[in-house]
Each structure stands twice: as structure tokens, then as C-alpha cells.
Design a protein around this motif. Structure first.
Motif, PDB file in Angstrom:
ATOM      1  N   ARG A   1     -17.082 -28.211  -7.365  1.00  0.00           N
ATOM      2  CA  ARG A   1     -17.436 -29.612  -7.555  1.00  0.00           C
ATOM      3  C   ARG A   1     -17.078 -30.049  -8.961  1.00  0.00           C
ATOM      4  NH1 ARG A   1     -22.658 -29.508  -6.398  1.00  0.00           N
ATOM      5  NH2 ARG A   1     -23.295 -29.100  -8.553  1.00  0.00           N
ATOM      6  N   VAL A   2     -16.424 -31.192  -9.063  1.00  0.00           N
ATOM      7  CA  VAL A   2     -16.198 -31.850 -10.351  1.00  0.00           C
ATOM      8  C   VAL A   2     -17.097 -33.071 -10.405  1.00  0.00           C
ATOM      9  CG1 VAL A   2     -14.565 -33.087 -11.819  1.00  0.00           C
ATOM     10  CG2 VAL A   2     -13.828 -31.026 -10.602  1.00  0.00           C
ATOM     11  N   THR A   3     -17.879 -33.177 -11.459  1.00  0.00           N
ATOM     12  CA  THR A   3     -18.769 -34.324 -11.662  1.00  0.00           C
ATOM     13  C   THR A   3     -18.291 -35.089 -12.887  1.00  0.00           C
ATOM     14  OG1 THR A   3     -20.633 -33.102 -10.723  1.00  0.00           O
ATOM     15  CG2 THR A   3     -21.142 -35.076 -12.005  1.00  0.00           C
ATOM     16  N   ALA A   4     -18.087 -36.390 -12.722  1.00  0.00           N
ATOM     17  CA  ALA A   4     -17.630 -37.251 -13.815  1.00  0.00           C
ATOM     18  C   ALA A   4     -18.662 -38.338 -14.068  1.00  0.00           C
ATOM     19  CB  ALA A   4     -16.282 -37.878 -13.475  1.00  0.00           C
ATOM     20  N   TYR A   5     -18.805 -38.702 -15.331  1.00  0.00           N
ATOM     21  CA  TYR A   5     -19.790 -39.701 -15.743  1.00  0.00           C
ATOM     22  C   TYR A   5     -19.059 -40.834 -16.469  1.00  0.00           C
ATOM     23  CZ  TYR A   5     -22.783 -35.619 -15.009  1.00  0.00           C
ATOM     24  OH  TYR A   5     -23.388 -34.505 -14.470  1.00  0.00           O
ATOM     25  N   THR A   6     -19.507 -42.064 -16.209  1.00  0.00           N
ATOM     26  CA  THR A   6     -18.879 -43.220 -16.856  1.00  0.00           C
ATOM     27  C   THR A   6     -19.925 -44.019 -17.612  1.00  0.00           C
ATOM     28  OG1 THR A   6     -17.536 -45.208 -16.507  1.00  0.00           O
ATOM     29  CG2 THR A   6     -19.154 -44.687 -14.800  1.00  0.00           C
ATOM     30  N   ASN A   7     -19.494 -44.667 -18.679  1.00  0.00           N
ATOM     31  CA  ASN A   7     -20.393 -45.546 -19.415  1.00  0.00           C
ATOM     32  C   ASN A   7     -20.285 -46.992 -18.935  1.00  0.00           C
ATOM     33  OD1 ASN A   7     -17.920 -46.302 -20.539  1.00  0.00           O
ATOM     34  ND2 ASN A   7     -18.223 -45.024 -22.358  1.00  0.00           N
ATOM     35  N   SER A   8     -19.552 -47.202 -17.844  1.00  0.00           N
ATOM     36  CA  SER A   8     -19.505 -48.528 -17.221  1.00  0.00           C
ATOM     37  C   SER A   8     -19.988 -48.366 -15.778  1.00  0.00           C
ATOM     38  CB  SER A   8     -18.093 -49.109 -17.297  1.00  0.00           C
ATOM     39  OG  SER A   8     -17.137 -48.225 -16.735  1.00  0.00           O
ATOM     40  N   SER A   9     -19.107 -48.422 -14.797  1.00  0.00           N
ATOM     41  CA  SER A   9     -19.485 -48.154 -13.408  1.00  0.00           C
ATOM     42  C   SER A   9     -18.248 -47.759 -12.623  1.00  0.00           C
ATOM     43  CB  SER A   9     -20.154 -49.376 -12.767  1.00  0.00           C
ATOM     44  OG  SER A   9     -19.240 -50.453 -12.669  1.00  0.00           O
ATOM     45  N   PHE A  10     -18.448 -46.854 -11.655  1.00  0.00           N
ATOM     46  CA  PHE A  10     -17.363 -46.437 -10.778  1.00  0.00           C
ATOM     47  C   PHE A  10     -17.275 -47.380  -9.580  1.00  0.00           C
ATOM     48  CE2 PHE A  10     -18.022 -42.061 -12.616  1.00  0.00           C
ATOM     49  CZ  PHE A  10     -16.736 -41.925 -13.123  1.00  0.00           C
TER      50      PHE A  10
ATOM     51  N   VAL B   1     -20.152 -41.498  -4.866  1.00  0.00           N
ATOM     52  CA  VAL B   1     -20.555 -42.162  -6.105  1.00  0.00           C
ATOM     53  C   VAL B   1     -22.056 -42.402  -6.036  1.00  0.00           C
ATOM     54  CG1 VAL B   1     -20.272 -44.224  -7.537  1.00  0.00           C
ATOM     55  CG2 VAL B   1     -18.299 -43.251  -6.366  1.00  0.00           C
ATOM     56  N   SER B   2     -22.753 -42.143  -7.136  1.00  0.00           N
ATOM     57  CA  SER B   2     -24.202 -42.305  -7.179  1.00  0.00           C
ATOM     58  C   SER B   2     -24.597 -43.771  -6.966  1.00  0.00           C
ATOM     59  CB  SER B   2     -24.745 -41.805  -8.513  1.00  0.00           C
ATOM     60  OG  SER B   2     -24.222 -42.587  -9.580  1.00  0.00           O
ATOM     61  N   GLN B   3     -25.858 -43.975  -6.623  1.00  0.00           N
ATOM     62  CA  GLN B   3     -26.338 -45.322  -6.338  1.00  0.00           C
ATOM     63  C   GLN B   3     -26.202 -46.236  -7.545  1.00  0.00           C
ATOM     64  OE1 GLN B   3     -30.269 -45.355  -4.679  1.00  0.00           O
ATOM     65  NE2 GLN B   3     -30.226 -47.540  -4.181  1.00  0.00           N
ATOM     66  N   ASP B   4     -26.369 -45.704  -8.738  1.00  0.00           N
ATOM     67  CA  ASP B   4     -26.228 -46.538  -9.935  1.00  0.00           C
ATOM     68  C   ASP B   4     -24.775 -46.680 -10.382  1.00  0.00           C
ATOM     69  OD1 ASP B   4     -25.635 -44.087 -11.077  1.00  0.00           O
ATOM     70  OD2 ASP B   4     -27.440 -43.986 -12.323  1.00  0.00           O
ATOM     71  N   ARG B   5     -23.844 -46.061  -9.655  1.00  0.00           N
ATOM     72  CA  ARG B   5     -22.395 -46.158  -9.877  1.00  0.00           C
ATOM     73  C   ARG B   5     -21.950 -45.504 -11.180  1.00  0.00           C
ATOM     74  NH1 ARG B   5     -21.067 -47.048  -4.988  1.00  0.00           N
ATOM     75  NH2 ARG B   5     -18.937 -47.547  -5.668  1.00  0.00           N
ATOM     76  N   GLU B   6     -22.798 -44.685 -11.788  1.00  0.00           N
ATOM     77  CA  GLU B   6     -22.462 -44.088 -13.082  1.00  0.00           C
ATOM     78  C   GLU B   6     -21.973 -42.640 -12.976  1.00  0.00           C
ATOM     79  OE1 GLU B   6     -25.825 -44.565 -15.619  1.00  0.00           O
ATOM     80  OE2 GLU B   6     -25.639 -46.761 -15.707  1.00  0.00           O
TER      81      GLU B   6
END
Length: 270
Positions: A194-203, A225-230
Motif C-alpha cells: 500500500r502507498v499512502t499519500a497525503y495532501t495539504n489541499s484535497s484529492f 480517497v478518505s472522506q476528508d479528501r486529504e
């Protein structure tokens, strides 16, 4: 499967801040420079410009399931210390059930050149190998020269097009101002990770490209994509070249893109 025709060779000589075009039935290519010389400079950005006929494509540094990546050979160049090729974000192509990564219509590869002796004339010699493909792949070999003198270093008319494509080169994950703030990779079993990526905006709808050791292939099994889109999670299957290769010890490079933003970086699969 894609078919290959015999290799073809062409050569040209430079003039001013660009070489002459090399023309084939499938593509036109030339070297271009952001400056008309190297006066007072220890580096200069050049570019390999490729224009492709409709329906034809060429490839990224890691083509995927099929294709021929470009190979740059600078042997014979004078006053050249280093030439670092940058790769604009590619797109996915599906052919006969195979996925490859590359470019159609036009691409410019920005190349950052460092001089051995600052301000001294730079004489570049490039032998380029690449594949130009439609339903068949044609391997080409071209030779270019580009001479930049020591008398001037004015911005050239070609600088804008190099800069245009440089903006599409993925940034480094986690650096200041980059939307992809961090990423990690974890083995789930002997083949899947699994590759997990995090954004400071939204996916929105993120995409991923995985590069590994020579001979390794990676298949995307799922993404969410997580519910908060991050946060984005990608589940992938690794096909490693040797039975002795252990997934949890692999070094990979990930490129993640979404809504016009892209970032890349090395990861260790934990």
C-alpha cells in the motif's frame, strides 16, 4: 504485441540557440537552448523538443508494460560536466491490454547542463535513442550538436517553450509549496503493498506511477480517497524479477498526480 522495425539513424548540426530539425515521417526533433550563449554562466538549461505526427507517441523514462524509453548519450561533448534530464508528467496509453506511459503531439524534455569551466564555450554532442510508436514501434537513433559560445548569454526565443514544459515536471514530495506533503509505502503480504499519500489541499481523482528495480512491474489493484479528501491509498501488486527479491526491502519511486498537480519521490517499502 507491439512490433519493432529496424533502427534508423540521422544527424544534424546546430545553429544559434537551436539545432536544425531532424525530420522523419513520424516525428520532428531538435535541441533548443534558453540562452544564445554561456557568457559568465556555469550552467544553462536546454531542451529536447519532439513533435509527433497524429496517432504516434514516445515514452517516459519508465515506459510501463511496453515501449522504448529515451536514452541520452553525451559522449564527445566539450566543457560538459553534467546534463540532468527532467521528465514532464506523462499520460497513460492502453494498447492491446498493455499500459504504457508517454507523450503524444509534442513534448520538451528540459535538460539542466552544468559546465566544467564557467563562461567557456559549450559544445554539446547528443546521441539519442528513442522509440516512436503507433501500432508498431520504430526505434530511432539521432545525433545532434549544439554549440553555445562565450560571447553572449541572452534569453533566446526558445526559452518560453522550455519553461512551459518545465512547469509540468513533478515536484519533490514534501518540499515547500508542494501539494503532496508526504507519502509512505507498506508491504501487505509477499506481493501486495500500500502507498499512502497525503495532501495539504484535497484529492479529487489521484493517479500513481510506480518505478522499481529493473525488470519489476507494478499493477494497481485499487485506490480510495478518505472522506476528508486529504489522504489517498493505493493498493498495488509487485511483480519482481527474481524469486529471491523481498518486497519489504524494495526501494521505489512514486509519482502521484491529481488535478494538474504532481509530485514524485523515493520510498522504502516497510
Amino acid at each position: 504485441m507491439l512490433m519493432c522495425l529496424g533502427g534508423l539513424f540521422a544527424a544534424n548540426v546546430s545553429a544559434a540557440s537551436s539545432s536544425d530539425w531532424i525530420r522523419t515521417d513520424q516525428s520532428n526533433l531538435r535541441l533548443i537552448s534558453e540562452r544564445d550563449g554561456v557568457a559568465g554562466r556555469d550552467s544553462v538549461r536546454i531542451g529536447l523538443q519532439i513533435k509527433l505526427a497524429p496517432g504516434w507517441k514516445t515514452y517516459w523514462r519508465t515506459p510501463g508494460d511496453a515501449g522504448i524509453p529515451p536514452h541520452f548519450d553525451w559522449v564527445g561533448s566539450e566543457n560538459l560536466k553534467d546534463a540532468l534530464v527532467a521528465w514532464p508528467l506523462p499520460e497513460a496509453f492502453e494498447t492491446y491490454g498493455l499500459t504504457s506511459w508517454g507523450y503524444h503531439d509534442e513534448v520538451v524534455f528540459p535538460i539542466d547542463v552544468t559546465l566544467k569551466e564557467a563562461g567557456e564555450p559549450l559544445d554539446l554532442k547528443l546521441r539519442l535513442q528513442l522509440g516512436i510508436c503507433e501500432n508498431i514501434c520504430i526505434p530511432y537513433e539521432h545525433a545532434f550538436t549544439l554549440a553555445l559560445g562565450a560571447g553572449t548569454a541572452k534569453i533566446s526565443k526558445e526559452a518560453a517553450i522550455i519553461d512551459q514544459y518545465a512547469k509540468h515536471v513533478p515536484a519533490v514530495i514534501g518540499t515547500s509549496g508542494v501539494a503532496i506533503s508526504r507519502a509512505s509505502a507498506m508491504a501487505l503480504n509477499d506481493e501486495d503493498f500500500r502507498v499512502t499519500a497525503y495532501t495539504n489541499s484535497s484529492f479529487d481523482s489521484p493517479q500513481i506511477i510506480i518505478e522499481g528495480i529493473e525488470g519489476a512491474y507494478f499493477e494497481l489493484l485499487s485506490k480510495d480517497v478518505s472522506q476528508d479528501r486529504e489522504t489517498a491509498n493505493f493498493i498495488l501488486k509487485a511483480n519482481l524479477p527474481a524469486k529471491t527479491d523481498v518486497l519489504s526491502s524494495q526501494q521505489i519511486v512514486v509519482t502521484i498526480s491529481d488535478k494538474g498537480k504532481a509530485a514524485q519521490g523515493p520510498l522504502h517499502i516497510e
